[in-house]
Enzyme design. Structure first.
Site, PDB file in Angstrom:
ATOM      1  N   HIS A  25      -0.222  -7.319 -21.040  1.00 37.57           N
ATOM      2  CA  HIS A  25      -1.027  -7.328 -19.754  1.00 37.57           C
ATOM      3  C   HIS A  25      -0.622  -6.250 -18.951  1.00 37.57           C
ATOM      4  CE1 HIS A  25       1.711 -10.630 -20.075  1.00 37.57           C
ATOM      5  NE2 HIS A  25       1.548 -11.852 -19.162  1.00 37.57           N
TER       6      HIS A  25
ATOM      7  N   GLU B 211     -10.048 -20.198 -22.759  1.00 34.09           N
ATOM      8  CA  GLU B 211     -10.341 -18.562 -21.884  1.00 34.09           C
ATOM      9  C   GLU B 211     -11.933 -19.485 -22.328  1.00 34.09           C
ATOM     10  OE1 GLU B 211      -7.715 -18.302 -23.185  1.00 34.09           O
ATOM     11  OE2 GLU B 211      -5.930 -17.784 -21.458  1.00 34.09           O
TER      12      GLU B 211
END
Ligand SMILES: Cc1ncc(C[n+]2csc(CCOP(=O)(O)OP(=O)(O)O)c2C)c(N)n1
Ligand SMILES: [Mg+2]
Lengths: 377, 326
Positions: free
Chosen positions: B129, B60
């Site tokens: 998540h 990322e």
């Protein structure tokens, strides 16, 4: 600055842009520890059998878990079928005090090192009890954010070293994780401080849909070790004996103070990334089939037969034990009632701060209100 | 007009952006061949090629960091972060560079990009998540933060974001990715950034919310309205930073009562900022202290308890009762 020199940089860039599609699937080998051909003299018969038993159990557990997910009895689940040798033979090379530092896919290694099977099921069923690790079990909580567990493993190893405990950390990670900064930082710390840690990469060729050729331009992951002064070893991850030997030797080196090892085990997950994934979107079915030709569980069973350590009667007995073991774990999970909502407030701090004490009391009142309303309807 | 889900509207907006501007490039994990783990980029690589819809390495910091350079170098990056809980390796790049490149270079360099991030819980997903940490971004000067609550806004806001001269964090509520369809125009259109929408007018209480919570608030308020004979005005904030003070203040000045509902944990959630500003600006019209209903102040749990962590309908109703009964 006015620069008259030729644009070497440009030349390099043009040859390196884009991904070499011809290299989509990586060639296997060469390996630092070859696949086993002869009966190993350095691995005792009992241990070989135990490796097989645990691998067979793990395979059945995994298949069962996928079915449980399909039936709505647990939540999203990340299957590992195909990677049994990597998780079982590696962990059986540890001593009890050594640490397993896993990812979401490494519940096999966790169980082999003492995590109860029913906790694994409860975890994937979204229950807080599933996160409980028995006090004497040296397993770290599984990490979901990719590569974040690798510095933890280095830190655990560092603590052991500083306090004179002979404990090696075995950290698992995937091929995709080798792209994250945390992987590189962990390797570097481990080498700079000569820490007793083993980084075990299960190179299953994919990070969800992304093939290895998109993660790295190097031929192997093992060769990255050299850049950090870490020992790098590449092994056939379907071969339980090769896996066992690689980890055993790395643990010996680590424990002698000779520093970290990076092991790259070539392997494959036959199934989807998780039960929410559809692998036909990104790879041909034939690929999994070709990997099944060197299936870790089958290979070891045939070897055991060949060494006259195994036979059909033993296999039948084993399958019965496997069935009962899984049934017992499942029964434990399913005998639990609904999760106690008050668990939300547990283990957030050593001592619940007063604002959360109040929030918890209020939450309890709300719950009982809704309970009575629900009962009245 | 086509009936679309929210995730299809995102896909449609991305297709439109790729088609209308050669500088647009999509990059992220699993967005190409796989079409994204939520299928938000389905079919786009096949149509626009591997140079424009790019499967990146799993990193990322790399995705956001290269997007800074891509943007400064004249491209229009639309990076995807797979789930909000996995944005943190890229967080340093967002806070220290994406948000500040303009200021640090006195506008010599800028980093207009749209960082797409699925967020929020209640889909029975695994650990980490299900995060709603929009505050981190709304707290960071230089960033624009947007979140749609329906397919029409998803397309219009995303196309606005692509045209923005500044970086936009585009938060996509996973909970309603596929839960309903709406008519969405095939042609490009814009829903302006910085403007909230009154999704239901009313005279007695203002409820301000966003993302997946908009539908929960509408359901919960319908019940309160029926039982108490009152009218609730519901505002979908749509842009979280910089948010639409004008619409919010006008509504609260009219109703005299305000409740803010969000899935993010209550403590320092965006509701805190809204409550403070409303208290400052609407003090003479307020009939009751501003109330907030948010996620419990504990980490988002494993999924069996996640519905109780987020505001439930009962908690939303109690928040409304509280400002009415003050
Ligand atoms: C920091 C971070 N980014 C993205 C994800 C989403 N994600 C989960 S698993 C995965 C792929 C991991 O691949 P690999 O490291 O090869 O392990 P494998 O799943 O193959 O075992 C991704 C991208 C994540 N969990 N964490
Ligand atoms: Mg992998």
């Amino acid at each position: 600055m006015h620069d008259e020199s030729p644009h070497f940089a440009d030349a390099v860039i043009t040859t390196q842009t884009g991904v070499d599609t011809a290299k989509e699937t990586q060639s296997l080998g060469p390996f630092d520890i070859p696949a086993t051909i002869e009966k190993p003299e350095d691995v005792q018969d009992e241990l070989l059998i135990e490796i097989y038993r645990q691998m067979a159990l793990l395979r059945e557990f995994d298949r069962r878990s996928v079915r449980l997910q399909r039936a709505g009895r647990i939540g999203t689940y990340p299957p590992l079928e195909g990677q049994e040798a990597c998780q079982v033979a590696s962990t059986l090379a540890l001593r009890k005090a050594d640490y397993v530092v896993p990812t979401y896919r490494d519940y096999g290694a966790m169980m082999v090192h003492g995590m109860p099977m029913e906790h694994i099921l409860m975890y994937w069923n979204g229950r807080p009890e599933g996160a409980v690790i028995p006090q004497d079990v040296h397993v770290f909580p599984l990490a979901v954010p990719i590569a974040t567990q690798l510095p933890h493993a280095a830190g655990l190893a560092w603590a052991a070293k500083l306090q004179g405990r002979d404990e090696v950390s075995l950290a698992f990670f995937g091929d995709g994780a080798s792209s994250e900064g945390d992987f590189h930082e962990a390797m570097n710390f481990a080498a700079v401080f000569k820490l007793p840690v083993v980084f075990f990469c299960q190179n299953n060729q994919y990070a969800i849909s992304v093939p290895l050729s998109r993660q790295t331009a190097t031929e192997t992951i093992a060769e990255k070790a050299a850049a950090y002064g870490v020992t790098g070893v590449r092994i056939p991850g379907w071969d339980a004996v090769a896996v066992y030997r690689a980890v055993r030797d790395a643990v010996v080196r680590a424990s002698r103070g000779e520093g970290p090892t990076l092991i790259e085990a070539l392997t494959y997950r036959y199934g989807p990334h998780t039960t929410s994934d559809d692998p036909t979107k990104y790879r041909p079915l034939s690929e999994a089939e070709s990997w099944r030709e060197r299936d870790p569980v089958e290979t070891l069973r045939q070897d055991l037969n060949r060494y006259r350590l195994w036979d059909d009667a033993k296999e039948a007995e084993l399958q019965e034990w496997i069935h009962e073991t899984i049934q017992a774990a499942l029964a434990k999970m399913e005998s639990l009632g609904p999760v106690n909502p008050l668990e939300l407030f547990d283990h957030v701090y050593a001592k619940l701060p007063s604002h959360l004490e109040r929030a918890k009391a209020e939450f309890l009142t709300e719950l009982s209100h809704e309970q009575t309303k629900g009962d009245a309807q | 007009m086509t009936e679309m889900t929210l995730v299809q509207a995102v896909n449609d907006a991305l297709r439109t952006a790729l088609q209308s501007d050669d500088r647009v490039i999509l990059l992220g994990e699993d967005i190409g061949k796989n079409g994204g783990v939520f299928r938000a980029t389905e079919g786009l690589q096949a149509r626009f090629g591997e140079q424009r819809v790019v499967d990146t390495p799993l990193a990322e910091a790399g995705i956001i960091g290269t997007s800074v350079g891509l943007a400064a170098g004249g491209m229009k990056p639309i990076p995807e972060i797979q789930f909000m809980g996995f944005i943190y390796p890229g967080f340093e790049q967002i806070v220290s560079h994406v948000a500040r490149l303009r200021m640090r270079s006195r506008s010599r360099f800028t980093a207009p990009m749209v960082i797409r991030v699925p967020y929020g819980g209640r889909i029975r997903a695994p650990e980490l998540h299900s995060e709603s940490t929009e505050t981190f971004f709304a707290h960071t000067p230089g960033l624009t933060v947007v979140t749609p609550s329906n397919p029409y806004d998803a397309k219009g806001l995303l196309l606005s974001a692509v045209q923005s001269d500044d970086p936009v964090i585009f938060l996509e509520p996973m909970h309603i990715y596929r839960s309903f369809r709406q008519s969405v125009p095939e042609e490009p259109y814009i829903v302006p950034i910085g403007s909230a929408q009154i999704v239901k007018p009313g005279r007695d209480v203002t409820v301000i919310t966003w993302g997946a919570m908009v539908r929960d608030v509408l359901d919960a308020t319908a019940k309160v309205e029926a039982t108490r004979g009152i009218e609730v005005e519901v505002i979908d904030l749509r842009t979280l930073a910089p948010w639409d003070e004008e619409t919010v203040f006008a509504s609260v000045n009219k109703t005299g009562r305000a409740v803010i509902v969000h899935e993010a944990v209550l403590n320092l959630g965006l509701g805190a900022e809204l409550a403070a500003r409303i208290s400052e600006e609407c003090v003479l019209q307020l009939e009751a202290p501003v109330t907030r209903v948010g996620g419990l102040n504990v980490p988002v749990p494993l999924f069996q308890l996640e519905d109780l962590h987020a505001p439930t309908h009962a908690r939303i109703q109690r928040g409304i009762d509280k400002v009415l009964d003050f």
